[in-house]
Design a protein around this motif. Structure first.
Motif, short mmCIF file in Angstrom:
data_model
loop_
_atom_site.label_atom_id
_atom_site.label_comp_id
_atom_site.label_asym_id
_atom_site.label_seq_id
_atom_site.Cartn_x
_atom_site.Cartn_y
_atom_site.Cartn_z
N THR A 14 0.81 -1.23 0.00
CA THR A 14 0.00 0.00 0.00
C THR A 14 0.84 1.28 0.00
N SER A 15 2.15 1.17 0.17
CA SER A 15 3.01 2.36 0.10
C SER A 15 3.12 2.83 -1.35
N ARG A 16 3.32 4.12 -1.53
CA ARG A 16 3.39 4.67 -2.88
C ARG A 16 4.27 5.92 -2.88
N PHE A 17 4.58 6.38 -4.07
CA PHE A 17 5.42 7.56 -4.26
C PHE A 17 4.62 8.62 -5.00
N ALA A 18 4.94 9.88 -4.73
CA ALA A 18 4.23 10.97 -5.38
C ALA A 18 5.18 12.11 -5.70
N ILE A 19 4.87 12.81 -6.78
CA ILE A 19 5.63 14.00 -7.18
C ILE A 19 4.66 15.18 -7.20
N PRO A 82 -1.60 17.09 0.36
CA PRO A 82 -0.84 15.89 -0.04
C PRO A 82 -1.07 15.53 -1.50
N PRO A 83 0.01 15.20 -2.22
CA PRO A 83 -0.13 14.84 -3.65
C PRO A 83 -0.71 13.45 -3.81
N ASP A 84 -1.27 13.20 -5.00
CA ASP A 84 -1.94 11.92 -5.26
C ASP A 84 -1.08 10.93 -6.03
N GLY A 85 -0.17 11.39 -6.88
CA GLY A 85 0.58 10.46 -7.71
C GLY A 85 1.78 11.14 -8.33
N VAL A 86 2.40 10.48 -9.32
CA VAL A 86 3.63 11.00 -9.90
C VAL A 86 3.37 11.93 -11.08
N ASN A 87 2.13 11.98 -11.58
CA ASN A 87 1.84 12.82 -12.75
C ASN A 87 0.71 13.81 -12.52
N THR A 88 0.48 14.18 -11.26
CA THR A 88 -0.56 15.17 -10.96
C THR A 88 -0.09 16.55 -11.41
N SER A 89 -0.94 17.28 -12.09
CA SER A 89 -0.56 18.58 -12.60
C SER A 89 -0.62 19.64 -11.51
N PHE A 90 0.12 20.73 -11.74
CA PHE A 90 0.07 21.86 -10.81
C PHE A 90 -1.35 22.40 -10.72
N GLU A 91 -2.04 22.49 -11.85
CA GLU A 91 -3.39 23.06 -11.87
C GLU A 91 -4.36 22.23 -11.02
N THR A 92 -4.21 20.90 -11.08
CA THR A 92 -5.08 20.04 -10.28
C THR A 92 -4.81 20.25 -8.79
N GLU A 93 -3.54 20.34 -8.43
CA GLU A 93 -3.21 20.56 -7.03
C GLU A 93 -3.68 21.93 -6.55
N LEU A 94 -3.53 22.94 -7.40
CA LEU A 94 -3.94 24.29 -6.99
C LEU A 94 -5.45 24.37 -6.80
N SER A 95 -6.21 23.61 -7.60
CA SER A 95 -7.66 23.62 -7.43
C SER A 95 -8.06 23.08 -6.06
N ALA A 96 -7.26 22.13 -5.53
CA ALA A 96 -7.53 21.62 -4.18
C ALA A 96 -7.26 22.70 -3.14
N TRP A 152 10.86 23.11 -14.48
CA TRP A 152 10.13 21.91 -14.07
C TRP A 152 10.50 20.66 -14.88
N PRO A 153 10.72 20.72 -16.20
CA PRO A 153 11.09 19.48 -16.91
C PRO A 153 12.33 18.80 -16.30
N ARG A 154 13.36 19.59 -15.97
CA ARG A 154 14.54 19.00 -15.34
C ARG A 154 14.23 18.50 -13.93
N VAL A 155 13.51 19.32 -13.15
CA VAL A 155 13.17 18.92 -11.78
C VAL A 155 12.34 17.65 -11.79
N HIS A 156 11.34 17.58 -12.68
CA HIS A 156 10.50 16.38 -12.74
C HIS A 156 11.32 15.16 -13.11
N ALA A 157 12.28 15.32 -14.01
CA ALA A 157 13.14 14.18 -14.39
C ALA A 157 13.97 13.70 -13.20
N ILE A 158 14.48 14.63 -12.39
CA ILE A 158 15.22 14.26 -11.19
C ILE A 158 14.33 13.46 -10.24
#
Length: 326
Positions: A14-19, A82-96, A152-158
């Motif tokens: 049940t453990s997971r990673f998020a970006i 808290p983030p939901d997954g590794v591909n959540t967009s900034f816009e989705t998080e900001l709406s929360a 962000w492209p470089r940061v996301h790749a890291i």
């Protein structure tokens, strides 16, 4: 505060990673405001200070939000849920963030202010205004658009590179391998306990697992073990501090771009991750990887649909001559 986190076999499943681009944006503000040391990001921070100064003048919520930042104490949760997954967009998080009720925001801000010097009245007026959620969200949106999104492209790749490797370790080898080199304050104890700093309070996961959130900016670990969050650990992503200074001797031997590829593979990466990390085209990266692989300096292992490349012992010894060959 330290914790002793009791885990069960079910917790691996049940453990997971998020970006989280939103969390990275907020953490960038810690650097820009001088609350954290810039470290390997010093050059970027110097370039970003001018737009940050302009945003402080333009966005009335930015200064008051930054005034709440404090180490090793509670910080209001709503500006970075808290983030939901590794591909959540900034816009989705900001709406929360924007969906946060004002009463909840005021309650969290009041808790955040406990034990802090009283801010100026003008700052308090913003912090407890009916529009504080929108003011904070507008400030975060502006910081993302003008300062963070260009890198962000470089940061996301890291971050993605760290997640792929660490999640693979957890699934294949268990907790000890996943927590290895996470941070000196975090270690696995064979009796089934994750120790986050010695002498902490005990917490049982009871099958809910842990949420792991890597960051390019933090140097230590942070624990989120209250009910407002999923149980989570934030930690520094591997590979953030990889040097971009190519040694002249290595560049002369194999070429400057291939040397950069070899340096970046201090942490395994896919071709697409290297594209973002190095700012090169897919074909260019693929050609250099083929040459380095043909020379026995890198090798690749298939993971799902992609190939994860890493340096061989020969590649390590070429980058770090003190590294002995087997």
């Amino acid at each position: 505060m330290g914790y002793l986190i009791k885990v069960s076999p079910q917790d691996i499943v049940t453990s997971r990673f998020a970006i989280s681009p939103l969390m990275v944006t907020k953490q960038a503000l810690w650097l820009l405001s001088g609350k954290w040391e810039a470290g390997v990001w010093l050059s970027w921070i110097r370039q970003a200070r001018e737009p940050y100064g302009r945003l402080l003048a333009e966005r009335p919520g930015l200064g008051p939000m930054v005034s709440l930042f404090r180490e090793r104490h509670y910080n209001a949760d709503f500006p970075a849920p808290p983030p939901d997954g590794v591909n959540t967009s900034f816009e989705t998080e900001l709406s929360a963030v924007r969906a946060t009720p004002a009463a909840q925001a005021h309650q969290e801000i009041a808790r955040n202010l406990e034990g802090m010097p009283r801010p100026p009245e003008a700052v308090l007026d913003v912090l407890f205004s009916p529009d504080v959620v929108e003011l904070f969200a507008d400030a975060l949106e502006a910081v993302w658009a003008r300062i963070v999104s260009p890198i962000w492209p470089r940061v996301h790749a890291i971050l993605e590179r760290d997640v792929v490797q660490r999640a693979g370790r957890l699934a294949t080898y268990g907790w000890a391998a996943a927590l290895d080199d996470l941070n000196p304050r975090v270690r696995w104890r064979p009796e089934g306990v994750i120790e986050v700093a010695p002498g902490g309070q005990e917490v049982a996961l009871e099958g809910r697992g842990l949420l792991f959130v890597p960051s390019p900016f933090v140097s230590g670990v942070s624990s989120y073990l209250e009910q407002a969050w999923p149980y989570a650990i934030g930690y520094p992503a591997r590979g953030t501090g990889i040097t971009h200074e190519t040694p002249d001797g290595l560049a002369t031997l194999i070429g400057r771009t291939r040397a950069r590829v070899l340096l970046e593979l201090a942490v395994p990466a896919t071709t697409s991750q290297l594209v973002h990390l190095l700012g090169l085209s897919l074909g260019t990266v693929g050609g250099h990887l083929a040459a380095l692989r043909g020379a026995g300096l890198v090798t690749g292992n298939r993971t799902g649909r992609g190939v994860l490349y890493h340096r061989t012992a020969l590649g390590d010894s070429l980058v770090s001559p003190s590294t002995p060959l087997p």
